[in-house]
Design an enzyme around this catalytic site. Structure first.
Site, PDB file in Angstrom:
ATOM      1  NE  ARG A 187      39.467  15.578  81.277  1.00 34.51           N
ATOM      2  CZ  ARG A 187      39.840  16.009  82.476  1.00 34.51           C
ATOM      3  NH1 ARG A 187      38.927  16.428  83.339  1.00 34.51           N
ATOM      4  NH2 ARG A 187      41.095  16.022  82.824  1.00 34.51           N
ATOM      5  CD  GLU A 220      40.843   9.217  88.382  1.00 36.78           C
ATOM      6  OE1 GLU A 220      40.940   9.461  89.583  1.00 36.78           O
ATOM      7  OE2 GLU A 220      41.025  10.079  87.510  1.00 36.78           O
TER       8      GLU A 220
END
Ligand code: 8ZB
Length: 483
Positions: free
Chosen positions: A100, A171
């Site tokens: 991330r 997402e």
């Protein structure tokens, strides 16, 4: 180049892709022609947007867990358990925190250490490190659509690899995957990175491959008033549509008060629809996603089940296309496959039992909807005004000015000057408005609601009340009580 809400030109995307794909050796494995062929080979029941479309037409509520571990074989096995024993309608691939943050070397080490330890030492699957071929095995093994779930401000390379691997659902957004997840990433940067992701989806769409893009509604998951998450989600949807995204899901995190949550779900779909239509995106498919309670959970698993069941009931009564389910392990950390199955089956049971029931239209519900609509309009109008007509510029200026703000966000880009608190019924209201562009009428409404609670509890509304609310559900109630 100035950040503006305008579709990227082909050379702009081409140049940006060259840079992004060079970010890690696996980037070289992205082959668009091969990706297109694989997507075209997928049957409709394994394509997210098609399944969402069919489900919406049939009034079905789909369930999806969160799951991701460091090792590929284990991850595939985990998903198989969730599909077969948990009857998940959509499968996830939750990405680890190193990925991330684009820290791929550390993710590599996490894979090696996990192999040595014989268990996952990462909190998700490091998809970039695995690359296209390996990730495709995840998609191939699944009988239902698989979505990438993460929390990445710069997801350019992750998106390239995931889409090339055959994931049909991705997402995130430039606001919702920055403000709650990062401290120091400039909004301008994350918005640009997500324009890239959305334009990449647009490129696939030009081949007839529609990737569903889901906006992360819950934001910080901590007492976020519905109008704030709605405004953010709608803005992200409009930015995505401009880049050519054809299927969008807007998320919302359960607040806990049934009437407010139902009003939020109803307004989310029709406000989303009307903003898209008004901006010329009538042909963009829109669905909604409900997140079971995203705040602190009780440690006790039976109590946690109660929270999960209440979320399930809310989703069924509010009406939504998909529910992201929690597990009885929520307070403890990453759930086991078993705990995830429990969350799925518990949610399924409640939703099925409510299939024939609906909430009566009450004045309270209508009033709650009207409040949310007005708040979203007031915020959205001011954002557009600050951007002098450009939504992307408006977002950056609005966060700087506090016109857009998110409670308890770690990001330096958010002013962080609003303070939410529950009212007497547990609905989430604003105690401090910060610099939100809300009218006198709206402010008066919030003030009255919170004062009413203060009188009932015989205490002055203030920070103590907010803290009590943050911990309330984990302690067995909704509205925080004084010790
Ligand atoms: C913002 C989302 C937080 C939620 C869950 C957390 C929490 C995070 C994983 C996961 C299963 C994972 N979560 N990472 N659940 N597997 N690798 O996301 O527990 O509920």
């Amino acid at each position: 180049m100035l950040l503006e809400n305008r579709r990227w030109s082909p050379p702009q995307l081409e140049e940006a892709r060259r840079q992004a794909l060079a970010g890690w050796p696996t980037g070289a494995g992205v082959d668009l022609q091969d990706a297109y062929a694989f997507h075209h080979s997928l049957p409709p029941e394994r394509v997210a947007h098609r399944k969402l479309q069919a489900g919406a037409a049939a009034g079905r509520i789909f369930l999806q867990p969160r799951a991701g571990v460091a090792l590929l074989a284990e991850h595939i096995e985990l998903l198989s358990t969730l599909e077969t024993r948990g009857c998940a309608d959509f499968l996830p691939t939750t990405i680890d925190s190193y990925t991330r943050q684009n820290r791929y070397s550390e993710a590599d080490r996490g894979i090696e250490e996990s192999k040595a330890a014989g268990r996952s030492l990462l909190n998700g699957l490091p998809a970039v490190n695995y690359g296209v071929g390996n990730c495709r095995r995840i998609v191939e093994a699944a009988g239902v659509p698989v979505q990438v779930r993460h929390g990445t401000p710069d997801a350019r390379l992750l998106a390239e690899i995931a889409l090339a691997a055959g994931f049909t659902d991705f997402e995130g957004g430039g606001i919702s995957y920055n403000i709650p997840y990062a401290k120091d990433v400039p909004l301008e940067h994350s918005l640009r990175c997500w324009q890239y992701v959305d334009r990449l989806c647009g490129l696939y769409a030009e081949q007839g491959i529609v990737i569903n893009r889901e906006m992360f509604g819950p934001l910080t998951g901590t007492l976020v008033p519905p109008a704030i998450s709605h405004a953010v989600g709608i803005i992200e949807a409009l930015l995505a549509a401009e880049q050519g995204v054809r299927s969008i899901a807007l998320g919302y995190g359960q607040g806990g008060n049934l009437v407010q949550d139902v009003a939020a779900l109803r307004t989310l779909s029709d406000l989303g629809r009307s903003y898209l239509d008004r901006s010329g995106y009538q042909d963009v498919q829109l669905t909604t996603v409900f997140h079971q309670w995203m705040g602190g959970f009780p440690q006790d698993e039976s109590r946690a089940q109660g929270v999960i069941a209440w979320g399930a009931a809310t989703a069924a009564l509010g009406g939504v296309n998909k529910v992201i389910v929690k597990t009885p392990h929520e307070a403890l950390g990453i759930p086991t496959a078993e705990a995830n199955v429990v969350g799925l089956l518990c949610t399924r049971q409640v939703i099925m039992m409510l299939a024939e029931q609906s909430l009566p239209e009450t004045p309270g519900l209508q009033a709650e909807e009207a409040i949310i609509r007005q708040e979203v309009r007031e915020i959205f109008d001011r954002v557009l005004e600050l951007g002098e007509g450009d939504l992307a510029a408006g977002v950056v200026r609005s966060f700087a000015a506090g016109v857009l703000d998110v409670p308890f966000a770690p990001s330096r880009c958010a002013k962080g000057s609003i303070l939410p608190a529950r009212d007497r019924d547990g609905a989430i209201r604003l105690l401090n408005f910060g610099d939100l562009p809300l009218s006198r009428e709206i402010r008066e409404f919030h003030r009255q609601k919170i004062e009413e609670r203060g009188r009932a509890e015989k205490r002055e509304p203030g920070f103590r009340m907010v803290i009590d609310d943050i911990y309330a559900i984990s302690k067995g109630m909704l509205v925080g009580k004084r010790k």
